[in-house]
Design an enzyme around this catalytic site. Structure first.
Site, PDB file in Angstrom:
ATOM      1  N   ASP A 357       0.798  -0.884  -0.087  1.00 17.71           N
ATOM      2  CA  ASP A 357      -0.100   0.141  -0.119  1.00 17.71           C
ATOM      3  C   ASP A 357       0.849   0.996  -0.173  1.00 17.71           C
ATOM      4  OD1 ASP A 357      -2.500   1.422   1.016  1.00 17.71           O
ATOM      5  OD2 ASP A 357      -3.312  -0.055   1.119  1.00 17.71           O
ATOM      6  N   ASP A 358       0.175   2.258   0.647  1.00 13.62           N
ATOM      7  CA  ASP A 358       1.281   3.870   0.456  1.00 13.62           C
ATOM      8  C   ASP A 358       2.307   3.924   0.956  1.00 13.62           C
ATOM      9  OD1 ASP A 358       1.256   6.073   0.372  1.00 13.62           O
ATOM     10  OD2 ASP A 358      -0.100   6.307   1.265  1.00 13.62           O
ATOM     11  N   ARG A 434      -5.866  15.840   3.741  1.00 15.48           N
ATOM     12  CA  ARG A 434      -5.437  15.226   3.685  1.00 15.48           C
ATOM     13  C   ARG A 434      -4.121  15.865   3.243  1.00 15.48           C
ATOM     14  NH1 ARG A 434      -3.560   9.138   2.228  1.00 15.48           N
ATOM     15  NH2 ARG A 434      -3.431   8.362   4.761  1.00 15.48           N
ATOM     16  N   LYS A 467      -4.256  -1.479  -6.622  1.00 14.05           N
ATOM     17  CA  LYS A 467      -5.007  -0.140  -5.875  1.00 14.05           C
ATOM     18  C   LYS A 467      -4.931   1.130  -6.253  1.00 14.05           C
ATOM     19  CE  LYS A 467      -6.379   0.580  -0.850  1.00 14.05           C
ATOM     20  NZ  LYS A 467      -5.988   0.288   0.108  1.00 14.05           N
ATOM     21  N   TRP A 468      -6.057   1.899  -7.023  1.00 10.88           N
ATOM     22  CA  TRP A 468      -5.923   3.002  -7.380  1.00 10.88           C
ATOM     23  C   TRP A 468      -6.740   3.800  -6.250  1.00 10.88           C
ATOM     24  CZ3 TRP A 468      -5.029   5.029 -13.259  1.00 10.88           C
ATOM     25  CH2 TRP A 468      -5.309   6.198 -13.287  1.00 10.88           C
ATOM     26  N   ASP A 469      -6.292   4.528  -6.076  1.00 11.21           N
ATOM     27  CA  ASP A 469      -6.787   5.033  -4.580  1.00 11.21           C
ATOM     28  C   ASP A 469      -7.480   6.664  -4.942  1.00 11.21           C
ATOM     29  OD1 ASP A 469      -7.176   6.455  -2.457  1.00 11.21           O
ATOM     30  OD2 ASP A 469      -5.854   5.454  -1.060  1.00 11.21           O
ATOM     31  N   MET A 470      -7.720   7.939  -4.403  1.00 10.81           N
ATOM     32  CA  MET A 470      -7.581   8.834  -5.031  1.00 10.81           C
ATOM     33  C   MET A 470      -8.769   9.976  -3.307  1.00 10.81           C
ATOM     34  SD  MET A 470     -10.562  11.919  -4.943  1.00 10.81           S
ATOM     35  CE  MET A 470     -11.930  10.951  -5.616  1.00 10.81           C
ATOM     36  N   ASN A 471      -7.849  10.795  -2.733  1.00  5.63           N
ATOM     37  CA  ASN A 471      -7.663  10.418  -0.828  1.00  5.63           C
ATOM     38  C   ASN A 471      -8.072  12.112  -0.971  1.00  5.63           C
ATOM     39  OD1 ASN A 471      -7.593   8.295   0.390  1.00  5.63           O
ATOM     40  ND2 ASN A 471      -5.705   8.255  -0.295  1.00  5.63           N
ATOM     41  N   ASP A 537     -12.997   2.588   4.508  1.00  9.36           N
ATOM     42  CA  ASP A 537     -11.672   2.227   4.805  1.00  9.36           C
ATOM     43  C   ASP A 537     -12.531   1.890   6.368  1.00  9.36           C
ATOM     44  OD1 ASP A 537      -9.807   2.632   3.086  1.00  9.36           O
ATOM     45  OD2 ASP A 537      -9.679   5.283   4.367  1.00  9.36           O
TER      46      ASP A 537
END
Ligand code: DGJ
Length: 778
Positions: A357-358, A434, A467-471, A537
């Site tokens: 992950d990140d 964030r 995993k394509w995230d957008m926070n 989450d």
């Protein structure tokens, strides 16, 4: 099936009919949308009303007032005072628009205009309208027979002498007779997505939607209208959704005549789209379905549509891997040694995919820096991505990676090189979310950079999953690339779809999972490119039962990433049993998101057994038909069931809320089984730690022990009790109509092995198998 004749246009799916009439006033009247009628039966539906009601405005002399018609497209300022789907400023500034029907056409596909859409429709109808000044409107209807879905979208073309500006351009309007409906939305917030919210309709407009730049966790684009009295398996229900990932709105308007207008499409606040002569604008596609079999029937239609017409065909029937993700296990604090230690345990326990992950790139040691710089952090990963992927592969697992391509931290090399690439309104310090800013993907050079840099990363190692995230929500809406800033939200999403085509569609064998701080962009538009989504989450099992139940009204579980995480849970601090966390997650796409190396010996044994059980039933769980038997939105507890399409097997998950002593324990009633068939039903065997019993241990064992003492703790490591062993043979009619009487719950007295030992948030899973011998009821 499509049938066109004498102004009467019939669209039929397997169980529904949509009947249109263009034969009077040149307008599209929806005479019926609902249960299927015979192809030769539509004539009596033809409208009879010719006189207006008192106070009405008549748009064409001697004809019915528009306010009494059920219209799929409304002339503007001509007497239909309900909100129209289309509002445009014509050359010279007028908004009055009097559309007239021109022609109907059958097409193979409706125009997609760079947007995702239902794949492989059975039939497509186009209805053409023109307004005297030259504005041309096409309404498209795509028919998906087996899904009982009709999709709608609209294209507007400027054939006027001068420029036109669209002020509102929704995907559809649908007028239903009566107002006897309840509106159900999926609402929420971060970590509390897809909560089912119910509102009865009353005269006036109920407008809902999400203006944060994504489809959002506040109000999902999916909603449904249930006729009063409808329930889980009975009654009439209309379901609606958009194949779209950006700001959107929907509204339900009950007019003075107690008719109900439903409309949905792009968020219209601030929307403004200029059209020069010759230019067109196409709306996102909207999805409409109807069932007279209650919420469940509507959900089955939506699930069928998503599974067969939305997700990429490559993943339609492909089993999804059991994954382990390091996020909640390490957050940003990891190195290769730690990751490999986790991966080794994961591989031994049966996991198939290890996801990093990140935090693997740039100076990304917290969420304050590094976004935008996808160069590997060699301090954490000396062997780079390819080194780590190779080692994970050597353990027998695939390797997956997290990215967040649409965002940038101010503290990053990318931002320092291109500060103008961030979304900023002139003269205003942009709001951060964030600690990050949004990249302006309305601009072609920014899109090109992202496509190239993400693809280079994906090509740098053996990466099977992304995993394509957008926070963050989008703010400071402005792009120098746009002619009109009212285009911003939609242009961002068109830019996003270009990225997804350039990255996901270009690498069809990589499994993409969408994520947006969990379910902040869980929608059909994203699922068109990515067959699965991390829907929240919040990994607390009890909360997840609500989130997954809510989501299931519109989306099938094969789109839901669901993970077992550590306790106390990181979002709620709640403690639930490991088996309950597993039972909850196994009804979606199973993953583990915890530090696997911290699991005790017995927990490792449990996880190994869980993964084996999941794999044994994976086909059923991932591709079966999901049903809600007990909704946590209506009562304490939750019960789900998934049935194989051939009806030969099923799995039931039964979840308790708080334990209530001496409560009534009604037989467990199932549904969707063949009443004539005989089934074997068996509870999934589990182990109970003896510490669970605390001081009660002394009533179970012949010797006296200190419940907190070393002896109990040591014994607990080697000895665990079996849960009840229940296995029965019963007919489908008994299981569905009478229910299964299970062993009594332990309620503080009378220990024996024919009791079920439950506690707060306990759960059981039952596997059902149709027995070969046909059952004959006597
Ligand atoms: C938000 C996601 O929802 C989490 O699962 C995790 O990937 C973090 N972002 C990482 O920053």
């Amino acid at each position: 099936m499509l049938n066109i004749g004498e102004g009467l246009i019939q669209l039929h799916t397997r169980d529904t009919s949509y009947i249109l009439y263009t034969g009077r006033q040149g307008l599209p009247e929806c005479l019926h949308y609902g249960g299927r009628i015979g192809v030769d039966d539509a004539a009596p539906l033809l409208p009879k009303v010719e006189a207006g009601y008192g106070g009405d405005v008549v748009c064409r002399d001697g004809q019915a007032a528009l306010s009494s018609l059920r219209l799929d497209l409304s002339p503007v300022n001509r007497g239909d005072y309900r909100a129209p789907a289309l509002l445009a400023e014509l050359p010279g500034g007028a908004t009055t628009a009097d559309y007239r029907f021109q022609t109907s056409r059958q097409l193979k596909e409706a125009p997609a205009a760079g947007m995702p859409h239902g794949r492989e429709p059975d039939e497509v109808l186009a209805l053409d309208f023109a307004e005297p000044g030259g504005l041309q409107v096409e309404l498209f209807y795509s028919v998906f027979c087996e899904a009982n879905v009709i999709t709608r979208r609209m294209r507007v073309t400027n054939r006027c002498a001068g420029p036109v500006r669209l002020l509102r351009c929704l995907s559809y309007q649908l007028d239903l007779p009566g107002r006897d409906y309840e509106l159900y939305n999926l609402t929420g917030a971060w970590a509390r997505e897809t909560q089912l919210t119910r509102r009865p309709l009353a005269p006036g407009i109920l407008r809902f939607g999400n203006g944060t730049g994504a489809s959002g966790n506040r109000v999902n684009p999916f909603f449904f209208l249930a006729r009063r009295g409808a329930g889980e398996t009975t009654g009439e229900v209309y379901g609606f959704n958009l194949v779209y990932s950006g700001s959107h709105e929907g509204s339900v308007e009950v007019d003075g005549f107690c008719r109900t207008r439903v409309s949905q499409g792009l968020w219209s606040e601030g929307f403004s789209w200029p059209l020069a002569p010759g230019q067109s604008f196409t709306t996102p596609e909207a999805v409409l379905t109807f069932s007279d079999k209650g919420f469940d029937g509507m959900s089955q239609n939506m699930h069928h549509f998503v599974k067969n017409h939305i997700i990429p065909p490559r993943w339609r029937n492909a089993p999804r891997p059991v994954l382990v993700n390091n996020w909640e296990g390490t957050y940003f604090n990891f190195n290769e040694g730690k990751l490999l230690a986790m991966a080794r345990v994961a591989a031994k326990l049966g996991a198939e995919l290890f996801v990093l992950d990140d935090g693997w790139f740039g100076e990304r040691n917290s969420d304050k820096a590094g976004l935008g710089d996808y160069d590997v952090n060699r301090k954490k990963l000396p062997g780079g991505l390819s080194g780590l992927a190779g080692r994970v592969n050597a353990l027998g697992m695939d390797f997956g990676l997290w990215v967040e391509p649409e965002m940038v931290n101010r503290d990053s090399k990318l931002y320092r090189a291109h500060p103008d690439w961030a979304v900023v309104s002139p003269g205003v310090t942009p709001a951060t979310g964030r600690h990050q800013l949004v990249l302006d993907i309305c601009r072609p050079e920014v899109r090109e950079y992202i496509i190239n840099s993400v693809n280079a990363t994906l090509d740098s190692a053996n990466i099977s999953y992304v995993k394509w995230d957008m926070n963050r929500h989008i703010s400071d809406n402005y792009s120098p690339a746009l002619e009109d800033q009212g285009q911003f939200h939609h242009s961002y999403i068109l830019g996003l779809y270009e990225l997804l085509r350039g990255i996901c569609e270009a690498r069809p064998d990589i499994l993409f999972e969408g994520c947006a701080s969990g379910g902040n962009r869980y929608d059909l538009g994203m699922l068109y490119y990515m067959p699965q989504f991390w829907i929240s989450d919040d990994s607390d099992a009890h909360e997840r039962q609500r989130i997954q139940t809510g989501a299931s009204y519109g989306y099938p579980p094969c789109t839901m990433g669901c993970h077992v995480s550590a306790v106390p849970n990181h979002q709620t601090l709640r403690v639930t049993a490991l088996e309950t966390r597993f039972h909850t997650a196994m009804f979606g796409l199973l993953g583990y998101e915890l530090d696997m190396t911290a699991l005790t010996r017995s927990q490792r044994a449990d996880v190994k057994a869980q993964i084996a059980y999941y794999k044994a039933h994976r086909k059923l769980l991932q591709f079966g038909e999901f049903h809600r038997l007990k909704s946590p939105f209506e009562e304490a507890g939750c019960r789900w069931m998934v049935c194989s399409p051939d009806g030969d097997e099923a799995l039931v998950g039964d979840f308790l809320g708080l334990m209530v002593p001496n409560a009534d324990e009604p037989p467990m009633r199932l549904a969707h089984l063949d009443p004539e068939a005989l089934y074997e039903i068996a509870v999934r065997p589990m182990k109970i730690d003896i510490e669970t019993f605390g001081g009660l241990i002394n009533y179970i064992l012949p010797v006296h022990l200190n419940p907190d003492g070393l002896l109990v703790r040591t014994a607990g490591k080697f000895y665990r009790m079996d849960t009840e062993a229940e296995r029965y043979t019963a007919s489908g009619s008994l299981l569905c109509r009478a229910g299964l009487a299970r062993m009594q719950n332990f309620s503080g007295a009378g220990y024996s092995d024919s009791l079920r030992f439950l506690h707060d948030f306990a759960s059981r899973a039952y596997y059902l198998r149709r027995l070969d011998d046909p059952y004959t009821a006597t």
